[in-house]
Motif scaffolding. Structure first.
Motif, PDB file in Angstrom:
ATOM      1  N   LYS A  98       0.843  -1.193   0.000  1.00 20.73           N
ATOM      2  CA  LYS A  98       0.000   0.000   0.000  1.00 20.73           C
ATOM      3  C   LYS A  98       0.878   1.243   0.000  1.00 20.73           C
ATOM      4  O   LYS A  98       1.998   1.230   0.521  1.00 20.73           O
ATOM      5  CB  LYS A  98      -0.932   0.031   1.221  1.00 20.73           C
ATOM      6  N   PHE A 100       0.598   5.653   0.593  1.00 24.35           N
ATOM      7  CA  PHE A 100      -0.220   6.768   1.065  1.00 24.35           C
ATOM      8  C   PHE A 100       0.525   8.083   0.854  1.00 24.35           C
ATOM      9  O   PHE A 100       1.749   8.144   0.964  1.00 24.35           O
ATOM     10  CB  PHE A 100      -0.542   6.620   2.552  1.00 24.35           C
ATOM     11  N   GLU A 354      -4.786   7.390  -0.167  1.00 24.65           N
ATOM     12  CA  GLU A 354      -4.160   6.193  -0.715  1.00 24.65           C
ATOM     13  C   GLU A 354      -3.958   6.363  -2.219  1.00 24.65           C
ATOM     14  O   GLU A 354      -4.878   6.738  -2.944  1.00 24.65           O
ATOM     15  CB  GLU A 354      -5.009   4.953  -0.436  1.00 24.65           C
TER      16      GLU A 354
END
Length: 375
Positions: A98, A100, A354
């Protein structure tokens, strides 16, 4: 890293830090605990939960990337999180990584404006912002995420999850130091080393426009001749490199190999261009296959602007992460590519936006030369 007005590619190299990589130094770093830009709001374990093993991911890379536009991006950081379990990536890398984006305006409650820009107006603006009340959050003693839980006995140690509380109680020896006045910083650090990636500072240098021949200084034009049918790979064997005419590699890999050859220790390539540029930056691919389709990089859901390529993480970084390549389920990738909102849109009700991460693997014809490199 380079700001948005820089048109050249910035190469990132991993170096042991000379000083602690704390939040007030706005670091570019690999591994360790995150150095949060927004001191009142940090990511939680739920924000970075691996979609396969359901355990919190840990920080892989953090870059401080301030930009001139919009004003809300005066301070800007990108955080990449990664599950350490290679088996999860083999099941679905999309659920095991992920990224961000976090940003703040010049005047904010946490950081004063740069000294060289300070004047009377700046002081007044900052005084107004700094007078805003904010509550600093508690950090997980193991990983640095939001510590929403705490030890029920001593009420001093905070954790992001039950899993990290158990690790700290056992491997971190908190069961010995709980309810005592004896500091347990050494045990806390040992516990973090078991969970987190090793910490390095990312030192950047601009990439040269020309690849020079190391012996005679002449311009190496091999990058422009990759379309001929006689391309060959340079295959590392021990400390030697020889030309292997029997190895078939795709053209993208040959171009990648030639491009990184002058700086073989680079772990990152930052190439975000000015937001007003007509042509976006493009990655340096390791293969002709496995490139994202337009639908794989959707537009920003908050402002509708396209997401553009910002930087890529090379497989050479794995050498610094203490990854055992001999294991079947070891962590592995060819490239990790980060795409972010071109307009750096400010979302008032979100402290972290995100963005998109894409993984490209080496093709079967490619030669993963970086695995033969040692630190």
């Amino acid at each position: 890293m380079a700001t948005s007005s820089t048109k050249v590619v910035e190469l990132g190299f991993a170096e042991p830090p000379d000083n602690p990589l704390t939040a007030d130094s706005f670091p570019n770093k690999i591994g360790g605990k995150p150095a949060w830009l927004n001191l009142a709001h940090v990511l939680t374990a739920e924000d970075v939960l691996c979609g396969i093993c359901k355990k919190p991911m840990v920080l892989l890379v953090q870059l401080y990337t301030p930009e001139d536009y919009p004003p809300e991006a005066f301070h800007r950081s990108i955080y990449v999180f990664c599950c350490k379990n290679g088996a999860c990536h083999k099941t679905s890398w999309r659920k095991s990584l992920k990224v961000f984006r976090s940003q703040l305006p010049k005047y904010n409650p946490y950081w004063p404006p740069p000294n060289e820009e300070s004047n009377g107006d700046d002081s007044n603006e900052y005084a107004n912002c700094s007078s805003e009340k904010f509550t600093a959050v508690n950090y997980c003693v193991v990983c640095g995420l939001h510590g929403s839980k705490k030890c029920g006995k001593c009420n001093k140690a905070y954790y992001c999850s039950k899993e990290h509380q158990i690790i700290h109680w056992t491997s971190g020896q908190h069961k010995i130091h709980c309810n005592t006045t004896t500091p347990s910083l050494d045990d806390d650090n040992l516990c973090s080393k078991l969970v987190l990636f090793p910490e390095f500072e990312v030192v950047s240098e601009p990439e040269g426009n020309l690849v020079k021949d190391s012996e005679n200084g002449e311009v190496d034009d091999s990058l422009s001749n990759l379309d001929n049918g006689n391309s060959r790979a340079l295959v590392p064997v021990g400390d030697e490199i020889y030309e292997n005419t029997q190895v078939n590699v795709d053209k993208a890999f040959l171009k990648f190999q030639k491009k990184v050859e002058p700086y073989p220790d680079q772990v990152l390539r930052y190439a975000r261009l000015d937001y007003e540029c007509e042509k976006n930056a493009t990655p340096l691919w390791v293969s002709d296959i496995g490139k994202p389709m337009p639908e794989d990089i959707p537009s920003c859901p908050h402002c509708g602007q396209e997401r553009t390529f910002e930087f890529q993480i090379l497989s050479t970084l794995l050498n610094y992460l203490q990854v055992d390549h001999m294991q079947n389920d070891s962590l592995d990738w060819g490239l990790l590519l980060v795409y972010s909102c071109k307009d750096n849109c400010h979302v008032s009700d979100k402290n972290y936006v995100e963005e998109i991460l894409w993984r490209q693997d080496f093709s079967d014809e490619g030669v993963n030369w970086s695995r033969f490199k040692s630190i």
